[in-house]
Design a protein around this motif. Structure first.
Motif, PDB file in Angstrom:
ATOM      1  N   GLY A 154       0.785  -1.232   0.000  1.00 16.92           N
ATOM      2  CA  GLY A 154       0.000   0.000   0.000  1.00 16.92           C
ATOM      3  C   GLY A 154       0.809   1.270   0.000  1.00 16.92           C
ATOM      4  N   ALA A 155       2.101   1.179  -0.297  1.00 12.91           N
ATOM      5  CA  ALA A 155       2.982   2.351  -0.259  1.00 12.91           C
ATOM      6  C   ALA A 155       2.489   3.455  -1.188  1.00 12.91           C
ATOM      7  N   THR A 156       2.816   4.683  -0.829  1.00 12.59           N
ATOM      8  CA  THR A 156       2.492   5.848  -1.650  1.00 12.59           C
ATOM      9  C   THR A 156       3.575   6.031  -2.703  1.00 12.59           C
ATOM     10  N   ILE A 157       3.146   6.049  -3.978  1.00  7.66           N
ATOM     11  CA  ILE A 157       4.088   6.102  -5.100  1.00  7.66           C
ATOM     12  C   ILE A 157       3.742   7.277  -6.013  1.00  7.66           C
ATOM     13  N   LEU A 158       4.733   8.060  -6.370  1.00  8.72           N
ATOM     14  CA  LEU A 158       4.599   9.107  -7.379  1.00  8.72           C
ATOM     15  C   LEU A 158       5.102   8.553  -8.702  1.00  8.72           C
ATOM     16  N   GLU A 159       4.277   8.659  -9.750  1.00  6.05           N
ATOM     17  CA  GLU A 159       4.787   8.353 -11.079  1.00  6.05           C
ATOM     18  C   GLU A 159       4.990   9.644 -11.849  1.00  6.05           C
ATOM     19  N   LEU A 160       6.195   9.859 -12.322  1.00 10.46           N
ATOM     20  CA  LEU A 160       6.504  10.980 -13.198  1.00 10.46           C
ATOM     21  C   LEU A 160       6.382  10.520 -14.641  1.00 10.46           C
ATOM     22  N   ASP A 183      -0.908   3.111  -3.395  1.00 12.90           N
ATOM     23  CA  ASP A 183      -1.478   4.462  -3.438  1.00 12.90           C
ATOM     24  C   ASP A 183      -0.678   5.266  -4.462  1.00 12.90           C
ATOM     25  N   VAL A 184      -1.168   5.291  -5.695  1.00 11.76           N
ATOM     26  CA  VAL A 184      -0.391   5.832  -6.815  1.00 11.76           C
ATOM     27  C   VAL A 184      -0.854   7.244  -7.159  1.00 11.76           C
ATOM     28  N   HIS A 185       0.118   8.132  -7.374  1.00  2.00           N
ATOM     29  CA  HIS A 185      -0.136   9.522  -7.756  1.00  2.00           C
ATOM     30  C   HIS A 185       0.502   9.755  -9.124  1.00  2.00           C
ATOM     31  N   PRO A 186      -0.256   9.577 -10.222  1.00  2.00           N
ATOM     32  CA  PRO A 186       0.312   9.737 -11.567  1.00  2.00           C
ATOM     33  C   PRO A 186       0.424  11.213 -11.944  1.00  2.00           C
ATOM     34  N   THR A 187       1.468  11.536 -12.712  1.00  2.00           N
ATOM     35  CA  THR A 187       1.643  12.896 -13.232  1.00  2.00           C
ATOM     36  C   THR A 187       2.181  12.826 -14.653  1.00  2.00           C
ATOM     37  N   ASP A 188       1.943  13.893 -15.405  1.00  2.55           N
ATOM     38  CA  ASP A 188       2.537  14.043 -16.734  1.00  2.55           C
ATOM     39  C   ASP A 188       2.532  15.531 -17.060  1.00  2.55           C
ATOM     40  N   LEU A 216      -7.445   5.549 -15.844  1.00  4.27           N
ATOM     41  CA  LEU A 216      -7.143   5.095 -14.493  1.00  4.27           C
ATOM     42  C   LEU A 216      -8.278   5.309 -13.504  1.00  4.27           C
ATOM     43  N   GLY A 217      -9.093   6.321 -13.733  1.00 11.21           N
ATOM     44  CA  GLY A 217     -10.168   6.619 -12.794  1.00 11.21           C
ATOM     45  C   GLY A 217      -9.683   7.233 -11.491  1.00 11.21           C
ATOM     46  N   VAL A 218      -8.471   7.780 -11.489  1.00  6.11           N
ATOM     47  CA  VAL A 218      -7.929   8.503 -10.335  1.00  6.11           C
ATOM     48  C   VAL A 218      -7.378   9.833 -10.843  1.00  6.11           C
ATOM     49  N   PRO A 219      -7.226  10.813  -9.956  1.00  8.80           N
ATOM     50  CA  PRO A 219      -6.682  12.091 -10.404  1.00  8.80           C
ATOM     51  C   PRO A 219      -5.276  11.941 -10.971  1.00  8.80           C
ATOM     52  N   VAL A 220      -5.020  12.625 -12.079  1.00  8.89           N
ATOM     53  CA  VAL A 220      -3.692  12.687 -12.677  1.00  8.89           C
ATOM     54  C   VAL A 220      -3.300  14.160 -12.723  1.00  8.89           C
ATOM     55  N   ARG A 221      -2.169  14.487 -12.131  1.00 13.11           N
ATOM     56  CA  ARG A 221      -1.751  15.880 -12.003  1.00 13.11           C
ATOM     57  C   ARG A 221      -0.845  16.271 -13.166  1.00 13.11           C
ATOM     58  N   GLN A 222      -1.077  17.458 -13.729  1.00 18.46           N
ATOM     59  CA  GLN A 222      -0.133  17.988 -14.707  1.00 18.46           C
ATOM     60  C   GLN A 222       1.059  18.559 -13.948  1.00 18.46           C
ATOM     61  N   LEU A 223       2.242  18.049 -14.250  1.00 19.76           N
ATOM     62  CA  LEU A 223       3.427  18.433 -13.492  1.00 19.76           C
ATOM     63  C   LEU A 223       4.668  18.314 -14.368  1.00 19.76           C
ATOM     64  N   PHE A 224       5.456  19.384 -14.425  1.00 15.56           N
ATOM     65  CA  PHE A 224       6.777  19.301 -15.028  1.00 15.56           C
ATOM     66  C   PHE A 224       7.770  18.920 -13.933  1.00 15.56           C
ATOM     67  N   PHE A 225       8.851  18.265 -14.319  1.00 17.51           N
ATOM     68  CA  PHE A 225       9.793  17.724 -13.341  1.00 17.51           C
ATOM     69  C   PHE A 225      10.297  18.787 -12.367  1.00 17.51           C
ATOM     70  N   ASP A 226      10.585  19.982 -12.882  1.00 18.05           N
ATOM     71  CA  ASP A 226      11.165  21.008 -12.016  1.00 18.05           C
ATOM     72  C   ASP A 226      10.113  21.734 -11.176  1.00 18.05           C
ATOM     73  N   GLU A 227       8.861  21.268 -11.230  1.00 15.99           N
ATOM     74  CA  GLU A 227       7.809  21.811 -10.373  1.00 15.99           C
ATOM     75  C   GLU A 227       7.566  20.936  -9.144  1.00 15.99           C
ATOM     76  N   LEU A 228       8.205  19.796  -9.073  1.00 11.34           N
ATOM     77  CA  LEU A 228       8.015  18.898  -7.937  1.00 11.34           C
ATOM     78  C   LEU A 228       8.535  19.569  -6.675  1.00 11.34           C
ATOM     79  N   ASP A 229       7.663  19.711  -5.669  1.00 17.37           N
ATOM     80  CA  ASP A 229       8.082  20.389  -4.441  1.00 17.37           C
ATOM     81  C   ASP A 229       7.592  19.685  -3.180  1.00 17.37           C
ATOM     82  N   ASP A 230       7.248  18.398  -3.299  1.00 18.32           N
ATOM     83  CA  ASP A 230       6.813  17.644  -2.124  1.00 18.32           C
ATOM     84  C   ASP A 230       8.000  17.364  -1.205  1.00 18.32           C
ATOM     85  N   GLU A 231       7.709  17.175   0.074  1.00 18.21           N
ATOM     86  CA  GLU A 231       8.749  16.903   1.065  1.00 18.21           C
ATOM     87  C   GLU A 231       8.469  15.597   1.789  1.00 18.21           C
TER      88      GLU A 231
END
Length: 198
Positions: free
Chosen positions: A41-47, A64-69, A82-97
């Motif tokens: 059940g780990a939380t995973i970010l897909e870039l 727990d997958v968080h897809p982005t493109d 996928l039926g889950v939220p997909v976030r629009q994200l450029f690599f240099d916008e990643l700011d999670d901690e």
């Protein structure tokens, strides 16, 4: 230095329908060992999730997958699949901690301009929890350039890639080479790199 290449982004915008409608298989060869390193059940970010085949594989296994493109039309197609939220994200916008146990970046960071890659890897390191696992793949080469579609690739050597990663002090780093191809159907030497945060 920006973390994106406008000509490459333009290619994916113009070809989003063709790119997302092609039947693509999840990269099981590397997904399975990646997931085995993570708790259930780990939380995973897909870039760079593309049409979402790898995220679908991980979701089906209870993660727990968080897809982005970075391309809006590709984001919409992946979200519909996928039926889950997909976030629009450029690599240099990643700011999670310290948010994710795993970050999956299959065949996407290879488009990051060489001067910006170190900073992006630093952002990824920052976004992982301690002992977090990061997997990415690159097309090997000697110097950066463009393919016949005009897409930019950073084409690293193993040595350059290792040095760039280790600027951020990953605890473990492993690189595997494998012959294959990609969207362009050209023979390609791939570098698959797995890193673990201290």
């Amino acid at each position: 230095m920006t973390g994106k290449d406008d000509e490459t982004i333009g290619f994916y915008k113009q070809n989003a329908d063709a790119y997302t409608s092609a039947m693509r298989n999840a990269n099981i060869l590397y997904l399975e060992p990646f997931l085995q390193k993570l708790p259930p059940g780990a939380t995973i970010l897909e870039l760079g999730c593309g049409s979402g085949q790898d995220s679908a594989f991980m979701l089906e296994r209870g993660f727990d997958v968080h897809p982005t493109d970075g391309t809006p039309a590709i984001v919409a197609a992946a979200q519909a699949r996928l039926g889950v939220p997909v976030r629009q994200l450029f690599f240099d916008e990643l700011d999670d901690e310290e948010r994710y146990e795993g970050i999956w970046a299959n065949a996407c960071l290879l488009h990051a301009p060489r001067p910006s890659l170190s900073g992006i890897l630093g952002r990824i390191h920052h976004a992982l929890k301690p002992r977090g696992v990061f997997h990415a793949s690159f097309k090997a080469g000697e110097t950066d350039g463009r393919d016949r579609f005009g897409r930019y690739f950073n084409y690293p050597t193993q040595e350059w890639l290792t040095e760039t990663y280790m600027l951020h002090g990953w605890q473990e780093l492993a690189i595997e080479t494998r012959q294959g191809s990609g969207y362009d159907k050209e023979p390609t030497e791939w570098l698959h790199i797995t890193a673990i945060k201290a």
